[in-house]
Design a protein around this motif. Structure first.
Motif, PDB file in Angstrom:
ATOM      1  N   UNK A 119       0.816  -1.209   0.000  1.00 59.08           N
ATOM      2  CA  UNK A 119       0.000   0.000   0.000  1.00 59.08           C
ATOM      3  C   UNK A 119       0.852   1.262   0.000  1.00 59.08           C
ATOM      4  N   UNK A 120       1.595   1.505  -1.063  1.00 62.31           N
ATOM      5  CA  UNK A 120       2.356   2.749  -1.180  1.00 62.31           C
ATOM      6  C   UNK A 120       1.374   3.820  -1.657  1.00 62.31           C
ATOM      7  N   UNK A 121       1.212   4.851  -0.863  1.00 63.57           N
ATOM      8  CA  UNK A 121       0.261   5.906  -1.205  1.00 63.57           C
ATOM      9  C   UNK A 121       0.757   6.634  -2.454  1.00 63.57           C
ATOM     10  N   UNK A 122      -0.134   6.824  -3.403  1.00 72.19           N
ATOM     11  CA  UNK A 122       0.234   7.387  -4.713  1.00 72.19           C
ATOM     12  C   UNK A 122       0.928   8.741  -4.595  1.00 72.19           C
ATOM     13  N   UNK A 123       0.539   9.541  -3.622  1.00 66.73           N
ATOM     14  CA  UNK A 123       1.149  10.864  -3.464  1.00 66.73           C
ATOM     15  C   UNK A 123       2.514  10.822  -2.777  1.00 66.73           C
ATOM     16  N   UNK A 124       2.949   9.640  -2.348  1.00 62.16           N
ATOM     17  CA  UNK A 124       4.259   9.505  -1.718  1.00 62.16           C
ATOM     18  C   UNK A 124       5.311   9.378  -2.832  1.00 62.16           C
ATOM     19  N   UNK A 125       5.484  10.460  -3.570  1.00 68.39           N
ATOM     20  CA  UNK A 125       6.292  10.418  -4.788  1.00 68.39           C
ATOM     21  C   UNK A 125       7.772  10.147  -4.517  1.00 68.39           C
ATOM     22  N   UNK A 126       8.277  10.601  -3.378  1.00 64.12           N
ATOM     23  CA  UNK A 126       9.690  10.354  -3.075  1.00 64.12           C
ATOM     24  C   UNK A 126       9.940   8.867  -2.871  1.00 64.12           C
TER      25      UNK A 126
END
Length: 163
Positions: A119-126
């Motif tokens: 579950x990597x949040x899409x907005x966690x771009x880094x």
């Protein structure tokens, strides 16, 4: 600053809890909503297959940590899962990359064949950029799979890498 990654020790737990709870409080990366206490944190970290901590060499200051454990049981027990937490004061120093690479080494040494992030949040771009740079593959997107702290929903992106 020289940073080393090592296995956690019982004396690290208080600092690990503080870093973990900081991520939980931010509400944009970890699914947990409850903060770890000294008791629950001690049990939580002890229950993992492995916990690594990032430490500034020459000091006992923890900058980040990761947990590593099976993602599934039985016939899927060869798949591992990890979570990473870097102190807000230590971000931008490539600590996350050191933690991820160490977790890959540790997962291999523990006999896992795959490391998967559910579950990597899409907005966690880094984080997403880092995972892709290291060689993780995105499996797809789960629309509105993560509830943010403000109550809105964000997509999640599962990732994996064969070890």
């Amino acid at each position: 600053m020289k940073i080393k990654i090592r296995e956690y020790q019982p004396q690290d737990v208080e600092a690990m809890i503080a870093i973990w709870n900081e991520i939980v409080k931010e509400g944009n990366a970890f699914p947990q909503e409850e903060y770890l206490t000294k008791e629950s944190g001690t049990d939580f970290f002890a229950a993992q297959s492995y916990c690594g901590v990032a430490e500034q060499e020459g000091s006992e200051t923890l900058l980040g940590l990761y947990i590593l454990h099976p993602n599934h049981i039985g016939r899927c027990g060869h798949i591992s899962n990890a979570s990473y937490a870097v102190s807000s004061k230590s971000r931008g120093m490539h600590i996350g990359e050191k933690l991820v690479k160490d977790s890959i080494r540790q997962a291999k040494s523990l006999g896992f064949g795959i490391l998967q992030f559910n579950a990597v949040v899409a907005t966690n771009i880094h984080a997403r950029h880092l995972y892709e740079k290291i060689g993780f593959c995105q499996l797809g997107t789960i629309p509105k799979g993560f509830r943010l702290k403000n109550g809105s929903y964000e997509d999640i992106c599962p990732y994996y890498i064969e070890l």
